[in-house]
Design an enzyme around this catalytic site. Structure first.
Site, PDB file in Angstrom:
ATOM      1  CD  GLU A  40      -2.156   1.595   2.740  1.00 22.06           C
ATOM      2  OE1 GLU A  40      -2.626   2.475   3.159  1.00 22.06           O
ATOM      3  OE2 GLU A  40      -2.303   0.557   3.588  1.00 22.06           O
ATOM      4  CG  ASP A  41       1.870   3.100   3.491  1.00 22.19           C
ATOM      5  OD1 ASP A  41       0.679   3.261   3.006  1.00 22.19           O
ATOM      6  OD2 ASP A  41       1.592   2.595   4.537  1.00 22.19           O
TER       7      ASP A  41
END
Length: 706
Positions: free
Chosen positions: A76-77
């Protein structure tokens, strides 16, 4: 602040050195991937996945779960992909990470919708690997521990989500320790003032209670020693969130809740549990009806224990839980305990294994619910209903035990047995006696479902079912049934309109049909027919667009105006008008009502007078010879009032084979009164016989059909 070296030291208790090395490698990989990123609190971002892994280490989770916890935010990051993780750490770890990842790249109309879709994806991933939810819960727990760094509005939103979804899931999976901490942290963030006042009151009460708790603890421990029974007695502290919930739900004051003293006795064997129960009942008088045996019949999350309430000295109420060490471990860790036993190779893992299997079964049920739900919001609404901790235990006629939420009905029971049983359910027997399908079930009842192949779910069931599975299955069936019936009616209506142009559905011009579907944003002919059947599109307008290339005068000349035959099996897309209540034998006219389908009136009905002269909006109808339904009719009577008049009218109608549904007696004018009757008949001839029989009664002065 935890370090990877401290975690590695903890892991030596139950993991091999090569497995610990893999966990360390996952940490350094995450540290590099999150390099330069910081949390709202200002700490390096990698402290969060490390803390989540520490939570899982406390549960003795396997090395793959710990690796996934370290890596759960990298997809996700950071720029790292699923394929990159899979090549580095294997498919199992990558799948868990993918299941836990949040849906930040999709756009949603509302935050609630984003939360629902995120949870829906998590359920799909849970079905593949149950460890996904454990990693997600560890991630949520650390986020809750560090929630103070967020804005107040965001704190409240995350706390509400935790109370609504994550704490109940932890409870459903039997993870008591994690559930309690999530609830306490969320309660303090969502209701800071309430938490403050309750905490202050608990601290004040604790001093007064300390001596009483110590005295009772010592008395019970002495009795166990006298009986020669092994057991450790401890007083249980009440939590702020549970105190608040009991005050709210049970409408009790703080003092009433704190007057109940709770103790737990942990022993060695199941036999000891029952013998200790006898000892405490001999020591203090048991409260009638407050004993529960969750060892013989475990809760659906695998929880096992004996519960009993006792009358102590000085009018004190004592709650006692008695369980074995293994049961206590499962009660606190739930399905995570399964991994612990598996990892350390113990044999006495029956309770944990049972908890794990029950959790798998629950997740499979969620998956089935997800497939049938219309959208993610409907799904999450049903899941919330399914996360109630209170349950009733009922039996099938063959002695099988089913766990259902508190307030469940025979319809919920039918769907719990099998979806097809629920769909074909018509009535039920509770303890061998016929009972309503809406009657709430109680512990220990035996439920038998009576089915018939021609039955189908009733929309009214949605008013009383409580399980998510039943609610989803009913909605799914009704949606499919309505579509099927709408398509069938739409086909008949369009065929009738096309017959005015000497055409049929088989003669349609493919290019004209394709153009019409494109303009209407419909996928295929079935969608168009469904739209016609539901009244969203007029059949004569569609027929005019699709007609063969002939002029309008030829349409009038060739018009056959053949009536549409009503069979009574059209289902939800056919309605009999309440204003005139048509029955077979009446002359009938229909009109299409948007969203409702075909509404049938008697041709003499005043409510369709404005439509009669418009053949485009009116549909000629006739009754099929095969119709065999019962039809509602309304009768108004003027009677000479006397005692027993209602019984006389009902008996007369019933003798003629009419089912009387309702009788209302209206205003009196001296000895005269008006009576309204609602009854069912098979056709106009049957109705005429009933009316004739009622008219000959001496007390009936006037009788008219509405």
């Amino acid at each position: 602040m935890p370090t990877i070296d401290a975690l590695s030291e903890r892991l030596t208790e139950y993991l091999d050195q090569p497995q610990i090395q893999q966990v360390r490698r996952a940490y350094f990989y995450a540290e590099q991937a999150h390099d330069g990123q910081r949390r709202k609190s200002g700490e390096p971002y990698v402290t969060h996945p490390l803390a989540a892994a520490n939570v899982l280490a406390g549960m003795h989770m396997d090395h793959q779960s710990l690796m996934a916890a370290m890596l759960h935010d990298v997809i996700e990051d950071t720029e790292i992909t699923y394929e990159g993780l899979e090549s580095q750490f294997g498919e199992a770890v990558a799948d868990i990470v993918d299941g836990v990842s949040k849906l930040t790249h999709l756009e949603f109309e509302t935050k609630a919708e984003a939360q629902a879709s995120n949870f829906q994806k998590m359920v799909l991933a849970m079905a593949e690997d149950i460890r996904v939810i454990l990693v997600k819960l560890a991630d949520r727990l650390h986020n809750m521990r560090t929630l103070g760094a967020m804005r107040p509005d965001k704190q409240r939103r995350i706390a509400r989500e935790t109370l609504d979804i994550y704490a109940p899931i932890a409870a459903r999976l039997g993870m008591r320790d994690l559930q309690v901490e999530l609830e306490e942290l969320a309660f303090q963030s969502h209701y800071p003032m309430r938490a403050k006042y309750i905490r202050r009151a608990v601290i004040q009460a604790r001093g007064q209670r300390k001596d009483i708790v110590a005295s009772i603890e010592e008395t019970i421990q002495k009795r166990l020693q006298q009986e020669g029974r092994p057991g450790v007695v401890t007083g249980r502290e009440k939590h702020l969130c549970s105190i608040y919930r009991k005050m709210k739900e049970q409408r009790k004051s703080f003092a009433e809740i704190m007057d109940v003293f709770a103790f737990r006795i942990v022993t060695d064997t199941v036999d000891d549990c029952y013998r200790i129960l006898g000892a405490v009942h001999n020591l203090y008088k048991p409260v009638p009806g407050r004993f529960k045996d969750y060892i013989a019949i475990p809760k659906s999350n695998g929880y096992q224990s004996l519960h009993t309430d006792l009358f102590g000295a000085r009018d004190i109420t004592i709650e006692v839980q008695i369980r074995t060490k293994e049961m206590d471990a499962v009660a606190n860790q739930g399905i995570a305990e399964h991994s612990h036993y598996k990892a350390v190779g113990k044999d006495n893992s029956e309770s944990a294994e049972s908890s794990y299997n029950r959790a798998r079964k629950w997740v499979q049920g969620l998956l089935e619910m997800q497939k049938r739900a219309g959208n993610s919001m409907e799904f999450i609404e049903n899941v919330k209903k399914d996360l109630f901790p209170d349950e009733v235990y009922v039996f099938t006629p063959k002695g099988r035990i089913l766990e259902l939420p508190n307030g469940a009905t025979p319809v919920d029971f039918a769907y719990a047995v099998h979806t097809d049983i629920g769909n074909s359910c018509v009535s039920c027997r509770i303890d061998r006696r016929l009972a309503p399908l809406s009657q709430p079930l109680e512990n220990g009842q035996t439920v038998e479902i009576i089915t018939t192949p021609s039955a189908r779910p009733n929309m009214a069931w949605l008013n009383f079912v409580v399980t998510g599975k039943a609610r989803t299955a009913i909605r799914h069936y009704l949606k499919n049934q309505q579509r099927h019936e709408s398509i069938d009616l739409g086909r008949r209506l369009l065929s009738q309109s096309l017959s005015n142009y000497n055409a049929s559905l088989n003669d349609l011009d493919a290019s004209k049909l394709e153009q019409l579907l494109l303009e209407a944003d419909l996928k295929n002919l079935d969608d168009l027919l469904e739209d016609i059947g539901m009244g969203n599109r007029m059949a004569y307008v569609v027929a005019r667009r699709l007609r063969p290339d002939t002029d309008e005068t030829e349409r009038v000349k060739n018009s056959s105006d053949k009536p549409l035959s009503i069979r009574g099996t059209e289902g939800m897309v056919l309605q009999y008008a309440k204003c005139c209540r048509p029955v077979p034998g009446d002359l009938i006219t229909g009109h299409i009502s948007t969203g409702k389908g075909l509404v049938i009136h008697r041709s003499s009905c005043r409510n369709i007078g404005y439509l009669r002269d418009n053949p485009e909006k009116c549909i000629l109808l006739e009754w099929s010879e095969e119709i065999s339904e019962e039809f509602l009719v309304n009768l108004d009577l003027e009677v000479e009032s006397h005692r027993g008049i209602i019984a006389e009218l009902a008996t007369t109608a019933a003798k003629m084979g009419a089912d009387v549904l309702q009788i209302d007696i209206g205003e009196h004018e001296g000895q005269l009164a008006t009576v309204h009757m609602e009854l069912t008949v098979s056709d106009r001839i049957h109705l005429a016989r009933v009316m004739k029989k009622l008219r000959v009664l001496k007390t009936v002065n006037k009788l008219v059909r509405q």
